[in-house]
Design a protein around this motif. Sequence first.
Motif, PDB file in Angstrom:
ATOM      1  N   UNK A 494       0.454   8.644   5.618  1.00  0.00           N
ATOM      2  CA  UNK A 494      -0.948   8.107   5.624  1.00  0.00           C
ATOM      3  C   UNK A 494      -0.768   6.687   4.689  1.00  0.00           C
ATOM      4  N   UNK A 495      -0.897   5.467   5.445  1.00  0.00           N
ATOM      5  CA  UNK A 495      -0.707   4.233   5.144  1.00  0.00           C
ATOM      6  C   UNK A 495      -2.268   3.712   5.089  1.00  0.00           C
ATOM      7  N   UNK A 496      -2.686   3.500   3.794  1.00  0.00           N
ATOM      8  CA  UNK A 496      -4.046   2.906   3.456  1.00  0.00           C
ATOM      9  C   UNK A 496      -3.712   1.567   2.715  1.00  0.00           C
ATOM     10  N   UNK A 497      -2.647   0.946   2.833  1.00  0.00           N
ATOM     11  CA  UNK A 497      -1.896  -0.359   2.291  1.00  0.00           C
ATOM     12  C   UNK A 497      -2.256  -0.279   0.867  1.00  0.00           C
ATOM     13  N   UNK A 498      -1.801   0.752   0.185  1.00  0.00           N
ATOM     14  CA  UNK A 498      -1.958   0.712  -1.500  1.00  0.00           C
ATOM     15  C   UNK A 498      -2.351   1.795  -2.110  1.00  0.00           C
ATOM     16  N   UNK A 499      -2.898   1.741  -3.164  1.00  0.00           N
ATOM     17  CA  UNK A 499      -2.900   3.119  -3.973  1.00  0.00           C
ATOM     18  C   UNK A 499      -4.369   3.638  -3.901  1.00  0.00           C
ATOM     19  N   UNK A 500      -4.493   4.476  -2.705  1.00  0.00           N
ATOM     20  CA  UNK A 500      -5.942   4.985  -2.536  1.00  0.00           C
ATOM     21  C   UNK A 500      -6.241   5.820  -3.361  1.00  0.00           C
ATOM     22  N   UNK A 501      -5.430   6.616  -4.235  1.00  0.00           N
ATOM     23  CA  UNK A 501      -5.969   7.597  -5.030  1.00  0.00           C
ATOM     24  C   UNK A 501      -6.772   6.933  -6.196  1.00  0.00           C
ATOM     25  N   UNK A 502      -6.732   5.898  -6.487  1.00  0.00           N
ATOM     26  CA  UNK A 502      -7.505   5.019  -7.510  1.00  0.00           C
ATOM     27  C   UNK A 502      -8.942   4.852  -7.290  1.00  0.00           C
ATOM     28  N   UNK A 525       0.955  -4.845   2.801  1.00  0.00           N
ATOM     29  CA  UNK A 525       1.108  -5.189   4.011  1.00  0.00           C
ATOM     30  C   UNK A 525       2.603  -5.170   4.406  1.00  0.00           C
ATOM     31  N   UNK A 526       3.227  -4.197   4.280  1.00  0.00           N
ATOM     32  CA  UNK A 526       4.520  -3.801   4.634  1.00  0.00           C
ATOM     33  C   UNK A 526       4.574  -3.503   6.293  1.00  0.00           C
ATOM     34  N   UNK A 527       5.354  -3.778   7.078  1.00  0.00           N
ATOM     35  CA  UNK A 527       5.556  -3.264   8.526  1.00  0.00           C
ATOM     36  C   UNK A 527       6.117  -2.189   8.401  1.00  0.00           C
ATOM     37  N   UNK A 528       5.663  -0.968   8.360  1.00  0.00           N
ATOM     38  CA  UNK A 528       6.763   0.267   8.344  1.00  0.00           C
ATOM     39  C   UNK A 528       7.419   0.673   9.775  1.00  0.00           C
ATOM     40  N   UNK A 529       6.803  -0.077  10.841  1.00  0.00           N
ATOM     41  CA  UNK A 529       7.433   0.027  12.099  1.00  0.00           C
ATOM     42  C   UNK A 529       8.805  -0.578  12.020  1.00  0.00           C
ATOM     43  N   UNK A 530       8.779  -2.017  11.346  1.00  0.00           N
ATOM     44  CA  UNK A 530       9.949  -2.846  11.266  1.00  0.00           C
ATOM     45  C   UNK A 530      10.952  -1.928  10.042  1.00  0.00           C
ATOM     46  N   UNK A 531      10.390  -1.324   9.186  1.00  0.00           N
ATOM     47  CA  UNK A 531      11.310  -0.916   8.235  1.00  0.00           C
ATOM     48  C   UNK A 531      11.833   0.175   8.994  1.00  0.00           C
ATOM     49  N   UNK A 532      11.442   1.042   9.661  1.00  0.00           N
ATOM     50  CA  UNK A 532      11.957   2.512  10.404  1.00  0.00           C
ATOM     51  C   UNK A 532      12.789   1.447  11.349  1.00  0.00           C
ATOM     52  N   UNK A 533      12.500   0.731  11.985  1.00  0.00           N
ATOM     53  CA  UNK A 533      13.842   0.121  12.833  1.00  0.00           C
ATOM     54  C   UNK A 533      15.059  -0.649  12.075  1.00  0.00           C
ATOM     55  N   UNK A 561       5.930   9.055  11.322  1.00  0.00           N
ATOM     56  CA  UNK A 561       4.619   9.209  12.202  1.00  0.00           C
ATOM     57  C   UNK A 561       3.799   8.358  11.148  1.00  0.00           C
ATOM     58  N   UNK A 562       3.624   7.136  11.490  1.00  0.00           N
ATOM     59  CA  UNK A 562       2.453   6.380  10.697  1.00  0.00           C
ATOM     60  C   UNK A 562       1.089   6.618  11.114  1.00  0.00           C
ATOM     61  N   UNK A 563       0.221   6.617  10.238  1.00  0.00           N
ATOM     62  CA  UNK A 563      -1.217   6.956  10.381  1.00  0.00           C
ATOM     63  C   UNK A 563      -2.113   5.875   9.371  1.00  0.00           C
ATOM     64  N   UNK A 564      -2.314   4.894  10.036  1.00  0.00           N
ATOM     65  CA  UNK A 564      -3.145   3.865   9.323  1.00  0.00           C
ATOM     66  C   UNK A 564      -4.679   4.406   9.019  1.00  0.00           C
ATOM     67  N   UNK A 565      -5.044   4.249   7.764  1.00  0.00           N
ATOM     68  CA  UNK A 565      -6.504   4.373   7.369  1.00  0.00           C
ATOM     69  C   UNK A 565      -7.019   3.378   6.497  1.00  0.00           C
ATOM     70  N   UNK A 566      -8.308   3.375   6.594  1.00  0.00           N
ATOM     71  CA  UNK A 566      -9.046   2.325   5.775  1.00  0.00           C
ATOM     72  C   UNK A 566      -9.722   3.195   4.422  1.00  0.00           C
ATOM     73  N   UNK A 567      -9.078   2.719   3.311  1.00  0.00           N
ATOM     74  CA  UNK A 567      -9.392   3.501   1.850  1.00  0.00           C
ATOM     75  C   UNK A 567     -10.611   3.140   1.523  1.00  0.00           C
TER      76      UNK A 567
END
Length: 595
Positions: A494-502, A525-533, A561-567
Motif C-alpha cells: 500500500x503505497x501512500x508515499x510516506x508515513x500514513x499512520x501519522x 517518491x521511490x519508483x517501486x516498479x523500477x526497484x522491482x525490475x 503488487x503495488x496499490x497507490x493510495x492518497x493518504x
Amino acid sequence: MNPSTALARVLVDELWRNGVREAVLAPGSRNAALAFALHASDGQGRIRLHVRIDERTAGFLALGLAKASRRPVPVVCTSGTAAANLHPAILEAHHAGVPLVVLTADRPPELRGVGASQTTDQVKLYGDAVRMFHEVGVPERRRGQNAYWRELVGRATAIARGFRDRNPGPVHLNLAFRDPLVPEPTDPVDPADVAPGDWPESLAGRPGNSRWTRIERLATDHIAWLEEGPRTIVVAGDGADAQARWLAETAGWPLFAEPSSNARSGPNALGAYRLLLDTHPELTEGIERVVVHGWPTLSRPITRLLARPDVEVVVVSRRPSWPDPGHRAYRVTATAALEGTVDGMGRREPDEWLAAWLAADRSARSAIHDVLAGEPAFTGLHVAREVAAAVPSGGLLVAGSSNPIRDLDLAGVPWTNRLVDDAGRIDPRDHRRVLSNRGLAGIDGTLSTAIGAALVHRTGPAYALVGDLTFLHDANALVRGPYEARPDLTIVVINDDGGGIFTTLEQGAPAYADAFERIFGTPHGVDLRALAAATRTPYALAGTRQELRGALSRSRGLRIVEVPIDRSGTRDLHERLREAVAGMAVDGGVLSRRG
C-alpha cells in the motif's frame, strides 16, 4: 580434519538431530567452517540452507522461518558489524518468543582487543535479549570435545524452544575459530566417518540419529477455573492461538481478537471491537472481567480497558513475562476455563451479555461497510479487506506494522471456519494463519520475515500486506542468489508515499500541518516498479478493486503488487467511521454494571 571443521560439522549434525530443518547464512570468512558444514547438510537433504548477503535480512528471514515452522532456526554470520546487524531480529524474537539460534563466528582470544580486523567484543553482545549466551571456546584436538559440543546444541535448542520454562526465544552461541577455517577436500561430510587416527575420539552422534541429550517438556499446568458471574470478555493479542477462541465459545463470552492472534474466527469473534469500545460506554462500562491471551498491542481502547481499576484482569500466559500495561492483573495462569465446562465440549448459547455485543458488532460492521462503500477513493482499508478476502483456507498472511495490521483489524471481516463439528471444534483443514512482528512492532525486516514464513508454509498460498516505508526498509530481502529457494508469496504494498499512520495520530491534526509533511509524512517518491525490475521481481500495479482482485488471484512465485493510495483523506475517513459507529443505536440498558 582440522578443529574448526570438526566443530562446525558436529554442531550442524547435532542441530539436525534436534529437529532443525532450516538455516540461514550470511557469507563471511571467519564463519567459513560453518558455511561449508551447512552447505554439506543441505546437499544431504537434511537442513535446507538459505543464503543472504545482508545480515539484517538474514536475521528476519530466520525469524519468519521459525515463526511459521515453530522450530528453532539457526542464523549464522561472521564477526564484527555482521553480528551487530542481527540485533533487530533478535530483539523482535526476544519480545515475540521466537526460537532463533544465533551462531556468530569470532576471532580467538589472542586476536581480541589488539586491533585485529573485524574484531569487537561479542561476549553477551545481545544482553538480556537472548535466553542463553555461551562462549563456545576455540575447538581443540583433544578428547571430550564431541560430548561438549553435542550436549551444548541440545541445551541451546531446548532453551530456544522454551522446553523447561515455557519462555521460547533466541539463544546465542559465540564460536571462536582459528585458522585453518576451511575443510580439506578429502574431509568426510558426516563427522561419524572421521577416521580414528584423524581425531582423538569418535565424532559420531548417538546411534540411530538420536539426540545426544533428550530434553523433555515440562508437564502441562493444571486448569485455572474461573467462577461464573462477572461479565467477561476475552482479549486475544498476538500469538494467542485457538485457546482464546475455545475459552470464549465454551464460556459464552465475546472475543476481541487481533488478526495475528490466530483466534479471530468463530461465532464469538467481533470485528469492530475497537470502535465499539471507543464509542459506546453503555457496552464498555458493563465489562467486569477481561481474560487476556497473547500480547495485545494494536488498540488504545484495549489498553485503557486493561488499566481500569473496576475491571478484574486475568492473564493467560505460559511465559515468565505477561502483558499488564495497567498493572491491574488480578491473576496470571497458564490455562483458564469457566467452571462447569468439561473439556471444551460444545458452545454456550448467547445470553444477554454476549447477544448484546454480537448485535452491536453486526451493526458496527454494517456501518463500516456503508462508509467504505460510499468512499470514492480506494483506501488502505479497502485494500486490507480485499487481501483478507483473498486468503483461502490453509493460506498465510503476513501483516506489516503501522497501518496494514490495523486496517486488517478494522476492515477485515472475521474469518468464520466453515468446517466445525457439533461440539464446536475447529477442523484444522479449514484454517487461515496471520503472522506479524508484534514483539516490538517495528517495520524493519518484514519482507524477510514474510519470505521466511512463506518458504516453510505448506498448506496454501502466502500473502504479505505492507506499507511503502516497510517495503523500502527491507528492500534487500528481494536480493537473492540463483541457488536460493523461491517462495510463493504475493507482496501487496500500500503505497501512500510516506508515513500514513501519522495522519491518524495526534501529530496529524490540522494544527501541525506546517511541519507534518517533512517530519512525519516523509514523502520519498521511490519508483517501486523500477526497484522491482532491479531485482528481477515480477511486478503489477493495481489502482482499482478489480485490478487488485485480478492480481491476487495469481499467487505463484514471488511477486509485488503495488496499490497507490492518497493518504490526505485518511484522517477524515477514520473520523467518519468512528462517527458512523458512534451513531448506532445500541441496546445497552440491560448491561449496566451490577452491584
